[in-house]
Write a protein that holds these residues in place. Sequence first.
Motif, PDB file in Angstrom:
ATOM      1  N   TYR A  48       0.832  -1.209   0.000  1.00 41.39           N
ATOM      2  CA  TYR A  48       0.000   0.000   0.000  1.00 41.39           C
ATOM      3  C   TYR A  48       0.864   1.257   0.000  1.00 41.39           C
ATOM      4  N   ARG A  55       5.439  -1.329  -6.279  1.00 43.05           N
ATOM      5  CA  ARG A  55       4.380  -2.300  -5.970  1.00 43.05           C
ATOM      6  C   ARG A  55       4.304  -3.359  -7.059  1.00 43.05           C
ATOM      7  N   ARG A  83      -4.212  -2.522   8.262  1.00 49.28           N
ATOM      8  CA  ARG A  83      -4.518  -2.152   6.873  1.00 49.28           C
ATOM      9  C   ARG A  83      -5.256  -0.831   6.757  1.00 49.28           C
ATOM     10  N   ARG A  89      -3.269   2.184   4.257  1.00 52.07           N
ATOM     11  CA  ARG A  89      -4.134   2.252   3.069  1.00 52.07           C
ATOM     12  C   ARG A  89      -4.253   3.675   2.535  1.00 52.07           C
ATOM     13  N   LEU A 160      -4.084   3.444  -4.432  1.00 51.49           N
ATOM     14  CA  LEU A 160      -4.737   2.305  -5.080  1.00 51.49           C
ATOM     15  C   LEU A 160      -6.196   2.603  -5.374  1.00 51.49           C
ATOM     16  N   ALA A 163      -9.387   0.619  -3.385  1.00 50.40           N
ATOM     17  CA  ALA A 163      -8.954   0.094  -2.087  1.00 50.40           C
ATOM     18  C   ALA A 163      -9.952   0.377  -0.971  1.00 50.40           C
ATOM     19  N   ASP A 169     -10.295  -4.000  -3.763  1.00 53.25           N
ATOM     20  CA  ASP A 169      -8.934  -3.637  -3.387  1.00 53.25           C
ATOM     21  C   ASP A 169      -7.949  -4.508  -4.169  1.00 53.25           C
TER      22      ASP A 169
END
Length: 461
Positions: A48, A55, A83, A89, A160, A163, A169
């Motif tokens: 994340y 990534r 997360r 996140r 992202l 997400a 996600d």
Amino acid sequence: MTRTASQLSPRGIFDCDDAYRTPLRKDYEHLFDSGIVALDTNVLLNLYRSNERTRRDTLLVLRRLRDRLWIPHQVLSEFWRNRDLPSVRGHHRTKARDTCAALDKAHRSMGDALDRWLRDVHLSSDINAKERQRRSRASIEKAVTELKSFIQAQAERDALKGASSTQTDPVLLELDGLLRGRIGDPFSDEALQAAIREAEARAARQVPPGYEDFKDKPAKQAAGDYLVWAQLLDEAEKRRSDVLLVTGDVKADWWHPGSNHAPARPRPELTVELRKRAGTQLYMITPSQLLARANEIFDMRVDKRSVSDLQTTENERNHHPRFYNRTIELILRRQFPEAQILSRDEQIHKGAWTPIPDITFMHPRIKIGLEVKRYVENVEDDDIQYLPEMIERHDLQAVLIVSNTPLSPAALHYLKESASESKTLVGWARIRESNVDDPLSQETLKMQIEHFIEATPEVSQ
């Protein structure tokens, strides 16, 4: 029958618990072919925090190692617990927001400094000086606006998409495919309680891993590193396989530190424990090293910038100024157990907005904001221009500047001026980074906080 000396295997130079062999390419080839490649929580959470390129390359390597991957159930629990943090996140948008706020603060400070200069040199009515300032400020404002737009656009590219929902996600969707059937079982309630007790007992003797966390965390949370290790030991014993633990955790209760002459390596206690328990060998590697090794062995197309990005993050964790902040935070927790101590990240997680104190100290009698300055040069007045806004926004009754270097005369004057205007207690303590945790530094910090507390009337019940 007793064996004679001639019948015993001759002892070699490596027959010692403290001995180690530097891993070779063939060791990693063996691990990638038949070992357990165990991922720590930070490897998953970094998906994340990483930019889009890093990534992508990390996932490329994990896909290639899919059949070897395994994670302890404790890692799964920690992943889900962390997360949703803004620092995970929401990492890219949070960093962009904080950076844009810092740019706004610097822009306001610059404007205030220019206005103050015009007044101090009696040019407030000079048309030429005011026009020159107006043009320059317009240029600066345009530059700041363009920088903020760039930062926000970059955050949107790296953040992202999808997400916000677990159904869309992309990290979760990828990890579900990679790790399905490759996650260990949780401990039973009885085994969990026994493991936490064992973690506490080991921490008291400073047996790795995880004893550092017992300095400031409740036992169940502090035991996390040991639970990861205990579950990994069980799996290695069951499979009788060598272990490659991939972790970005560079604390001394996992690693024997490296130097210019030798790389970091696992703590010997951990190597010996795995050898005795499973008869196998322990290797440890950071995420950046994993990408580099996999790229070399499998001839993959991993971008060198991705390796560099992860390596920079790992180095920052090992040598980051937060060590200075963190040590001061731990000292306060030990010295004032009746107070609530909040780090900057904890305050952000609770929804606080900048400017935020680096550490907030909440005592039954007083709320203190600590600003920690680990500078190479002196702290200047421009470095603390945000104090009045911070005091008002967070309803502080005192502010303590803790710095590695001295405050300049202008900074000291501004500090006193801010205190007078806001009717807030202020103080400054110089604590050098090199002796931040020695008894004298601890006493200096304690005396300053106690002075604030004693100067604050008790609240009547």
